[in-house]
Enzyme design. Structure first.
Site, PDB file in Angstrom:
ATOM      1  N   CYS A 113       0.811  -1.220   0.000  1.00  0.00           N
ATOM      2  CA  CYS A 113       0.000   0.000   0.000  1.00  0.00           C
ATOM      3  C   CYS A 113       0.842   1.267   0.000  1.00  0.00           C
ATOM      4  O   CYS A 113       0.379   2.327  -0.417  1.00  0.00           O
ATOM      5  CB  CYS A 113      -0.943   0.001   1.199  1.00  0.00           C
ATOM      6  SG  CYS A 113      -2.053  -1.428   1.240  1.00  0.00           S
ATOM      7  N   HIS A 249      -3.699   7.097   2.011  1.00  0.00           N
ATOM      8  CA  HIS A 249      -4.033   5.746   1.569  1.00  0.00           C
ATOM      9  C   HIS A 249      -5.444   5.429   2.033  1.00  0.00           C
ATOM     10  O   HIS A 249      -5.787   5.635   3.202  1.00  0.00           O
ATOM     11  CB  HIS A 249      -3.034   4.753   2.164  1.00  0.00           C
ATOM     12  CG  HIS A 249      -3.424   3.325   1.990  1.00  0.00           C
ATOM     13  ND1 HIS A 249      -3.861   2.815   0.783  1.00  0.00           N
ATOM     14  CD2 HIS A 249      -3.462   2.290   2.873  1.00  0.00           C
ATOM     15  CE1 HIS A 249      -4.141   1.530   0.928  1.00  0.00           C
ATOM     16  NE2 HIS A 249      -3.910   1.197   2.185  1.00  0.00           N
ATOM     17  N   ASN A 279     -10.098  -0.422  -0.563  1.00  0.00           N
ATOM     18  CA  ASN A 279      -8.639  -0.358  -0.466  1.00  0.00           C
ATOM     19  C   ASN A 279      -8.040  -0.916  -1.747  1.00  0.00           C
ATOM     20  O   ASN A 279      -8.111  -2.117  -1.999  1.00  0.00           O
ATOM     21  CB  ASN A 279      -8.178  -1.163   0.755  1.00  0.00           C
ATOM     22  CG  ASN A 279      -6.684  -1.078   0.984  1.00  0.00           C
ATOM     23  OD1 ASN A 279      -5.922  -0.659   0.112  1.00  0.00           O
ATOM     24  ND2 ASN A 279      -6.248  -1.493   2.168  1.00  0.00           N
TER      25      ASN A 279
END
Length: 322
Positions: A113, A249, A279
């Protein structure tokens, strides 16, 4: 001085959009449970003909159009992904070929990520060193390929997509000129077992599936993200009240809220797309950035902080005068 300036942004999402209601038909969960704990309402899932590289190509094409430049003017491609099309060669070289670029440096970065932040710092360093003039920095993922679709605690959290920026080396004599002002990266491999994939070429010979201990990840994320944003602002010579936008994020709405509170930032300064995209790992920061640029929130001259944390753990932040 030479600064790396963001001159274009772009994004791409798979055609299939999956609601929480559809997820309830696949696993034992509810829309209320997902929204309350994560803020997620939709995610996009790649179809058979959509891959990390094709999504990256589409995001790159969009970013190039935004910058008003031709692909042949690109001499560096850095693609952040944990879900490449193949073990090798890199997905970046596939994007290069699909864009019709005859020759340029192209490689992948794996920091999950945080991958886009890692890619930004690598590209920034190469541009400022004078080795290259224009870079495509891409975050692209097809996490749906590595999810355990019987694990309701993880499969509802992730989606597929890609985001990209065009980063150009520009000379500037002004201290308050546009470009990347500071970036900081970190990693701590002791936390491997909190967020990982249980397979790989040299261990199981398989791709494996994503495994996560959500509560522990949440705790580390809030602390690490607040700390690295403060660190990057100090290096840039700025304070939190000078920040116009935080583009984080997009993992979990509660993490975004907690991190903003810890920094004393108002919620309205935080760009949130997790409700629409879930996500998307390395793609989430550039996807959110592109959304905020295209809807007019992010304007030239504003101070924007990008931040992310992912498996490893890895985490990082970058301060940009847009």
């Amino acid at each position: 001085m030479i600064r790396s300036v963001i001159t274009g942004t772009g994004s791409a999402l798979p055609a299939r959009r999956v609601s929480n209601a559809e997820m309830t038909e696949m696993v034992d969960t509810t829309d209320e449970w997902i929204v309350e704990r994560t803020g997620i309402r939709f995610r996009h899932i790649a179809g058979p003909e959509e891959t990390t590289a094709t999504l990256a190509r589409d995001a790159a094409t969009s970013a190039l159009a935004s910058a008003g430049v031709d692909a042949q003017g690109v001499d560096l491609i850095v693609l952040a992904t944990a879900t490449p099309d193949q073990t090798f060669p890199s997905s970046a070289t596939k994007v290069q070929a699909m864009l019709g670029i005859d020759d340029c440096v192209a490689f992948d970065i794996a920091a999950v990520c945080s991958g886009f932040l890692y890619a930004v710092q690598v590209a920034d360093s190469m541009l400022r060193a004078g080795a290259h003039r224009r870079a495509l920095v891409i975050g692209a993922e097809t996490f749906s390929r590595i999810l355990d679709w019987e694990d309701r605690t993880t499969c509802v959290l992730f989606g597929d997509g890609a985001g990209a920026i065009v980063l150009e080396a520009q000379e500037s004599e002004e201290a308050d000129g546009r470009g990347i002002l500071a970036s900081r990266l970190h990693a701590d491999g002791r936390h491997n077992d909190l967020l990982y994939v249980d397979g790989g070429p040299s261990t199981t010979g398989t791709v494996g599936k994503l495994r996560m201990k959500g509560r522990e990840v949440f705790r580390h994320a809030v602390v690490n993200l607040a700390a690295v944003m403060e660190e990057s602002l100090v290096v840039a010579g700025l304070t939190a009240d000078q920040v116009d936008w935080v583009v984080p994020h997009q993992a979990n709405a509660r993490i975004l809220d907690a991190t903003a509170r810890k920094l004393g930032l108002p919620a309205e300064k935080v760009v949130i797309t997790v409700d629409q995209h879930a996500n998307t790992s390395a793609a989430s920061v550039p996807l959110a950035l592109d959304a905020a640029v295209r809807d007019g929130r992010i304007q030239a001259g504003q101070i924007v902080v990008l931040e992310a944390m992912g498996g490893g753990f890895t985490w990082g932040a970058a301060v940009v005068r847009f």
